[in-house]
Design a protein around this motif. Sequence first.
Motif, PDB file in Angstrom:
ATOM      1  N   LEU A   1       0.828  -1.215   0.000  1.00  7.33           N
ATOM      2  CA  LEU A   1       0.000   0.000   0.000  1.00  7.33           C
ATOM      3  C   LEU A   1       0.860   1.261   0.000  1.00  7.33           C
ATOM      4  O   LEU A   1       0.548   2.245  -0.680  1.00  7.33           O
ATOM      5  CB  LEU A   1      -0.937  -0.010   1.201  1.00  7.33           C
ATOM      6  N   ALA A   2       1.965   1.233   0.741  1.00  8.34           N
ATOM      7  CA  ALA A   2       2.864   2.391   0.788  1.00  8.34           C
ATOM      8  C   ALA A   2       3.529   2.614  -0.567  1.00  8.34           C
ATOM      9  O   ALA A   2       3.605   3.755  -1.057  1.00  8.34           O
ATOM     10  CB  ALA A   2       3.922   2.186   1.869  1.00  8.34           C
ATOM     11  N   LEU A   3       3.996   1.542  -1.196  1.00 11.12           N
ATOM     12  CA  LEU A   3       4.685   1.666  -2.478  1.00 11.12           C
ATOM     13  C   LEU A   3       3.714   2.072  -3.592  1.00 11.12           C
ATOM     14  O   LEU A   3       4.052   2.892  -4.449  1.00 11.12           O
ATOM     15  CB  LEU A   3       5.370   0.350  -2.836  1.00 11.12           C
ATOM     16  N   ILE A   4       2.515   1.517  -3.568  1.00 13.63           N
ATOM     17  CA  ILE A   4       1.512   1.871  -4.582  1.00 13.63           C
ATOM     18  C   ILE A   4       1.156   3.356  -4.486  1.00 13.63           C
ATOM     19  O   ILE A   4       1.058   4.058  -5.503  1.00 13.63           O
ATOM     20  CB  ILE A   4       0.250   1.001  -4.410  1.00 13.63           C
TER      21      ILE A   4
ATOM     22  N   LEU B   1      -0.252  -4.269 -11.333  1.00 12.37           N
ATOM     23  CA  LEU B   1       0.148  -5.058 -10.172  1.00 12.37           C
ATOM     24  C   LEU B   1       0.155  -6.530 -10.548  1.00 12.37           C
ATOM     25  O   LEU B   1      -0.818  -7.034 -11.110  1.00 12.37           O
ATOM     26  CB  LEU B   1      -0.834  -4.885  -9.013  1.00 12.37           C
ATOM     27  N   LEU B   2       1.247  -7.225 -10.241  1.00  8.40           N
ATOM     28  CA  LEU B   2       1.281  -8.685 -10.265  1.00  8.40           C
ATOM     29  C   LEU B   2       1.140  -9.086  -8.806  1.00  8.40           C
ATOM     30  O   LEU B   2       2.063  -8.930  -8.011  1.00  8.40           O
ATOM     31  CB  LEU B   2       2.598  -9.190 -10.867  1.00  8.40           C
ATOM     32  N   LEU B   3      -0.044  -9.572  -8.462  1.00 10.94           N
ATOM     33  CA  LEU B   3      -0.470  -9.604  -7.062  1.00 10.94           C
ATOM     34  C   LEU B   3      -0.740 -11.006  -6.541  1.00 10.94           C
ATOM     35  O   LEU B   3      -1.630 -11.711  -7.045  1.00 10.94           O
ATOM     36  CB  LEU B   3      -1.729  -8.742  -6.938  1.00 10.94           C
ATOM     37  N   ASP B   4       0.008 -11.413  -5.532  1.00 12.15           N
ATOM     38  CA  ASP B   4      -0.221 -12.705  -4.878  1.00 12.15           C
ATOM     39  C   ASP B   4      -1.479 -12.618  -4.011  1.00 12.15           C
ATOM     40  O   ASP B   4      -1.846 -11.541  -3.535  1.00 12.15           O
ATOM     41  CB  ASP B   4       0.995 -13.041  -4.010  1.00 12.15           C
TER      42      ASP B   4
ATOM     43  N   PHE C   1     -10.021   1.933  -8.218  1.00 11.00           N
ATOM     44  CA  PHE C   1      -8.823   1.359  -8.825  1.00 11.00           C
ATOM     45  C   PHE C   1      -8.225   2.303  -9.864  1.00 11.00           C
ATOM     46  O   PHE C   1      -8.931   2.848 -10.698  1.00 11.00           O
ATOM     47  CB  PHE C   1      -9.156   0.024  -9.503  1.00 11.00           C
ATOM     48  N   GLN C   2      -6.923   2.449  -9.800  1.00 12.22           N
ATOM     49  CA  GLN C   2      -6.226   3.296 -10.766  1.00 12.22           C
ATOM     50  C   GLN C   2      -5.238   2.502 -11.616  1.00 12.22           C
ATOM     51  O   GLN C   2      -4.573   3.075 -12.469  1.00 12.22           O
ATOM     52  CB  GLN C   2      -5.475   4.413 -10.024  1.00 12.22           C
ATOM     53  N   CYS C   3      -5.113   1.215 -11.348  1.00 13.22           N
ATOM     54  CA  CYS C   3      -4.164   0.415 -12.118  1.00 13.22           C
ATOM     55  C   CYS C   3      -4.775  -0.937 -12.470  1.00 13.22           C
ATOM     56  O   CYS C   3      -5.833  -1.305 -11.961  1.00 13.22           O
ATOM     57  CB  CYS C   3      -2.851   0.232 -11.362  1.00 13.22           C
TER      58      CYS C   3
END
Length: 250
Positions: free
Chosen positions: A47-50, A58-61, A79-81
Amino acid sequence: MNPNPPAPLKVIIVEDLPSFQENAEKLLAQQPGFTLIGTCATVRESLALIKATKPDLLLLDIRLPDGNGFTILEKMLPFQCKVIFLTCYEEYAVRAFRYGAIDFLLKPLDEDEFKEALQKVNNVQPLLQEQLNVTLDSYLESKQLDYIVLRSQQSSQKVYFKDICYLQSDDCYTNFFLNNGMKEVISKPLKYYEEILPDSFLRIHQSYLVNKIYIRRYYSKEGSLHLKDGTQLPVSVRRKNLVHRFFKFW
């Protein structure tokens, strides 16, 4: 040569297992048009990096030490990405993503599938809240729903199974014929939907999957199935026994 080539899409990988993270980084580096701007292993870090970098993808686990990928998405609203989930094979996860029309890749990552998924990114819209809701309902409660999301390049809509009359294969596309007279064209093969739709749908032909509640009559000699709205669909020779069995216990 284009004097102003498009800027590469900024990508963040969210994965807590080093081996899978390295695998994703290696495959991403082979794809032109993408640049890795960071990796994270927890919800908090992500969340901080986004927030700081505003990535395009995002490649999200799913499973993370302090929560899951869905938590990240819920806190990112609106959502923005764009998002591609990474998951080990789980029945509920795969079914949930398909119900919500959310792109996902199974771990360990396959090079060809990874490449294909990234090639489609430019044509995919950011997630809708409704897609996330449908996916969460299915995954977190581990249940089979009575609706799915149909997503085309133009729109996304929540459709109840009871409103689908039949599906028709069209090469790599599937045509959905709904009880309101509308037709939706989705860029997924018929086999994809045959695997997730409930037993109330009957495969009568290589090209047709029919909702049983709309079947009116079957003419075995001519191999023709008639629906309540007058639509006539062919029954293949190899599927005749299945249709006979349906009418036997109807």
